[in-house]
Write an enzyme that holds these catalytic residues in place. Structure first.
Site, PDB file in Angstrom:
ATOM      1  N   TYR A 153      -3.193  -1.358  10.330  1.00  0.00           N
ATOM      2  CA  TYR A 153      -2.969  -2.020   9.098  1.00  0.00           C
ATOM      3  C   TYR A 153      -1.589  -1.400   8.446  1.00  0.00           C
ATOM      4  O   TYR A 153      -0.928  -2.287   7.868  1.00  0.00           O
ATOM      5  CB  TYR A 153      -4.206  -1.281   8.017  1.00  0.00           C
ATOM      6  CG  TYR A 153      -4.073  -1.598   6.579  1.00  0.00           C
ATOM      7  CD1 TYR A 153      -4.085  -2.910   6.123  1.00  0.00           C
ATOM      8  CD2 TYR A 153      -3.927  -0.547   5.659  1.00  0.00           C
ATOM      9  CE1 TYR A 153      -4.107  -3.209   4.838  1.00  0.00           C
ATOM     10  CE2 TYR A 153      -3.733  -0.848   4.385  1.00  0.00           C
ATOM     11  CZ  TYR A 153      -3.924  -2.222   3.840  1.00  0.00           C
ATOM     12  OH  TYR A 153      -3.736  -2.490   2.544  1.00  0.00           O
ATOM     13  N   SER A 211       0.712  -1.100   0.068  1.00  0.00           N
ATOM     14  CA  SER A 211       0.075  -0.009   0.008  1.00  0.00           C
ATOM     15  C   SER A 211       0.755   1.390   0.041  1.00  0.00           C
ATOM     16  O   SER A 211       1.874   1.364   0.891  1.00  0.00           O
ATOM     17  CB  SER A 211      -0.940  -0.046   1.198  1.00  0.00           C
ATOM     18  OG  SER A 211      -1.293   1.217   1.767  1.00  0.00           O
TER      19      SER A 211
HETATM   20  N1  NAP Z   1      -8.288  -2.482  -2.012  1.00  0.00           N
HETATM   21  C1  NAP Z   1      -7.480  -1.630  -2.057  1.00  0.00           C
HETATM   22  O1  NAP Z   1      -7.655  -0.287  -1.901  1.00  0.00           O
HETATM   23  C2  NAP Z   1      -5.959  -1.798  -1.731  1.00  0.00           C
HETATM   24  C3  NAP Z   1      -4.876  -0.690  -1.589  1.00  0.00           C
HETATM   25  C4  NAP Z   1      -3.634  -0.992  -1.170  1.00  0.00           C
HETATM   26  C5  NAP Z   1      -3.255  -2.228  -1.177  1.00  0.00           C
HETATM   27  N2  NAP Z   1      -4.029  -3.319  -1.213  1.00  0.00           N
HETATM   28  C6  NAP Z   1      -3.704  -4.579  -0.754  1.00  0.00           C
HETATM   29  O2  NAP Z   1      -4.120  -5.661  -2.014  1.00  0.00           O
HETATM   30  C7  NAP Z   1      -4.282  -6.989  -1.420  1.00  0.00           C
HETATM   31  C8  NAP Z   1      -5.412  -7.622  -1.880  1.00  0.00           C
HETATM   32  O3  NAP Z   1      -6.708  -6.737  -1.214  1.00  0.00           O
HETATM   33  P1  NAP Z   1      -8.135  -6.575  -2.023  1.00  0.00           P
HETATM   34  O4  NAP Z   1      -8.055  -5.213  -2.316  1.00  0.00           O
HETATM   35  O5  NAP Z   1      -8.072  -7.620  -3.294  1.00  0.00           O
HETATM   36  O6  NAP Z   1      -8.912  -7.163  -1.026  1.00  0.00           O
HETATM   37  P2  NAP Z   1      -9.902  -8.511  -0.750  1.00  0.00           P
HETATM   38  O7  NAP Z   1     -10.775  -8.457  -1.933  1.00  0.00           O
HETATM   39  O8  NAP Z   1     -10.506  -8.177   0.648  1.00  0.00           O
HETATM   40  O9  NAP Z   1      -8.955  -9.745  -0.841  1.00  0.00           O
HETATM   41  C9  NAP Z   1      -8.299 -10.099   0.236  1.00  0.00           C
HETATM   42  C10 NAP Z   1      -7.876 -11.633  -0.165  1.00  0.00           C
HETATM   43  O10 NAP Z   1      -7.191 -11.894   1.259  1.00  0.00           O
HETATM   44  C11 NAP Z   1      -7.526 -13.215   1.583  1.00  0.00           C
HETATM   45  N3  NAP Z   1      -7.169 -13.672   2.961  1.00  0.00           N
HETATM   46  C12 NAP Z   1      -7.504 -12.537   3.858  1.00  0.00           C
HETATM   47  N4  NAP Z   1      -7.269 -13.148   5.093  1.00  0.00           N
HETATM   48  C13 NAP Z   1      -6.552 -14.568   4.812  1.00  0.00           C
HETATM   49  C14 NAP Z   1      -6.117 -15.560   5.658  1.00  0.00           C
HETATM   50  N5  NAP Z   1      -6.106 -15.432   6.952  1.00  0.00           N
HETATM   51  N6  NAP Z   1      -5.445 -16.579   4.984  1.00  0.00           N
HETATM   52  C15 NAP Z   1      -5.610 -16.412   3.480  1.00  0.00           C
HETATM   53  N7  NAP Z   1      -6.169 -15.865   2.691  1.00  0.00           N
HETATM   54  C16 NAP Z   1      -6.580 -14.247   3.577  1.00  0.00           C
HETATM   55  C17 NAP Z   1      -8.880 -13.153   1.170  1.00  0.00           C
HETATM   56  O11 NAP Z   1      -9.464 -14.455   1.149  1.00  0.00           O
HETATM   57  P3  NAP Z   1     -10.281 -15.537   2.089  1.00  0.00           P
HETATM   58  O12 NAP Z   1     -11.244 -14.307   2.968  1.00  0.00           O
HETATM   59  O13 NAP Z   1     -11.246 -16.549   1.300  1.00  0.00           O
HETATM   60  O14 NAP Z   1      -9.541 -15.866   3.047  1.00  0.00           O
HETATM   61  C18 NAP Z   1      -8.949 -12.443  -0.080  1.00  0.00           C
HETATM   62  O15 NAP Z   1      -8.919 -13.377  -1.079  1.00  0.00           O
HETATM   63  C19 NAP Z   1      -4.023  -6.681   0.249  1.00  0.00           C
HETATM   64  O16 NAP Z   1      -2.723  -7.252   0.770  1.00  0.00           O
HETATM   65  C20 NAP Z   1      -4.310  -5.143   0.711  1.00  0.00           C
HETATM   66  O17 NAP Z   1      -3.536  -4.918   1.669  1.00  0.00           O
HETATM   67  C21 NAP Z   1      -5.495  -3.073  -1.126  1.00  0.00           C
END
Ligand code: NAP
Length: 307
Positions: free
Chosen positions: A196, A182
């Protein structure tokens, strides 16, 4: 397409489109990836994607599989992973679901052993699974688990995973680790995002510190710092939905670019100047953060609204 104000309406729409494109370009990482180059790099390679059940991870797994990679899908939601693997396999790709809770050290140990036995050394690991959390300090006095949960999935889980996978990759003499991070870990940390950002920052620092050791064995490390991506992660904060951001597919394209070019980092264009400014202008930057917090989250006395 008919515009309500004739030619003027066309102009207004074009200007709005140009403005949106410009703000999106500025606010988000450069993301154009060449499909032919991606195919060249990943075809026949084995790629593990964590957090593949939703959002950025799911889109990344689909994109890499479509370019010819064998994708190993990791997350907790077994049914969603099975559906994704079935849809990739039905389209002629190759995918395997490995449902695992990455916050469970023993489960991660079993996973890495199983993966190395079944697939040998991996070529690419996309460490993407994560949990976001936005909560004021006064709401966290009775919630030490907020910190445990974020540190488990954003910091310890990815390390346990790499500790299990890296020996075979280093022995093999090559590979690539892509960390999905991030912009918040690169600039002045915002109030309410402490748990976070601290956990994402911890993994980022650890990975940067081991990168030279990995490089000596032929492995590259890339961190992709995203601003805002429209996934279920931002749903609890409606304000974020109104800011410029990427779709999950666009984010996956930035990750594809990372896979092709293997740069040290990928980030929005404003991050580097903001980093320099946050060192040179640390005092004013802190004051700006305090003003922002008072403006949006404090009550009329200037104190944080503790209700
Ligand atoms: N969305 C944004 O604005 C943003 C910005 C900057 C960085 N990011 C980063 O991008 C990455 C992906 O986020 P996203 O936006 O795609 O969010 P998301 O749609 O909520 O996806 C998060 C993923 O992580 C998995 N996960 C969470 N806890 C877990 C656990 N204990 N064990 C295994 N898998 C787990 C979830 O799967 P399950 O629930 O099925 O386990 C899901 O597939 C993250 O690292 C986040 O910090 C996101």
């Amino acid at each position: 397409m008919a515009y309500p104000f004739g030619d003027c309406g066309v102009r207004v729409n074009l200007i709005a489109l140009a403005l949106k494109t410009a703000t999106d370009r500025l606010a988000n990482p450069a993301r154009a990836s060449d499909p032919d180059k991606l195919r060249c790099v990943v075809s026949g390679k084995t790629v593990l994607v964590t957090g593949a059940s939703y959002g950025i991870g799911e889109a990344t797994a689909r994109r890499l599989a479509a370019a010819g990679a064998t994708v190993l899908l990791v997350a907790r939601s077994a049914e969603r992973l099975d559906d994704l693997a079935a849809s990739i396999n039905a389209g002629g790709g190759q995918a395997f679901a490995y449902p695992t809770d990455l916050a469970d050290e023993d489960a991660v140990h079993v996973l890495t052993k199983q993966i190395t036995e079944n697939h040998g050394p991996l070529d690419i690991v996309v460490s993407n699974a994560g949990k976001s959390l936005r909560r004021s300090l006064h709401q966290q006095y009775d919630r030490p688990h907020d910190f445990q949960r974020t540190i488990d999935i954003n910091y310890l889980g990815p390390i346990w995973l790499l500790l299990g996978l890296l020996p075979a990759m280093r022995e093999n003499g090559g590979g690539h680790v892509v960390n999905v991070s991030s912009v918040g870990v690169r600039v002045v940390p915002g109030p309410q995002w402490g748990a976070y950002q601290a956990s994402k920052g911890a993994f980022d620092r650890w990975l940067r510190s081991v990168a030279p050791e990995l490089h000596a064995d032929g492995l590259d490390v890339t961190s992709v710092y995203f601003g805002l991506v429209r996934t279920r992660m931002i749903e609890p904060t409606p304000l974020l939905g109104r800011l410029p951001g990427l779709s999950a597919d666009e984010a996956a394209e930035a990750i594809a670019k990372a896979v092709i070019e293997r740069p040290r980092t990928i980030e929005p264009r404003w991050v580097f100047p903001a980093e320099i400014a946050s060192v040179l202008l640390a005092g004013p930057a802190d004051r700006a953060a305090r003003l922002w917090h008072r403006r949006f989250f404090a009550d009329s006395t200037g104190r944080e609204d503790l209700r």
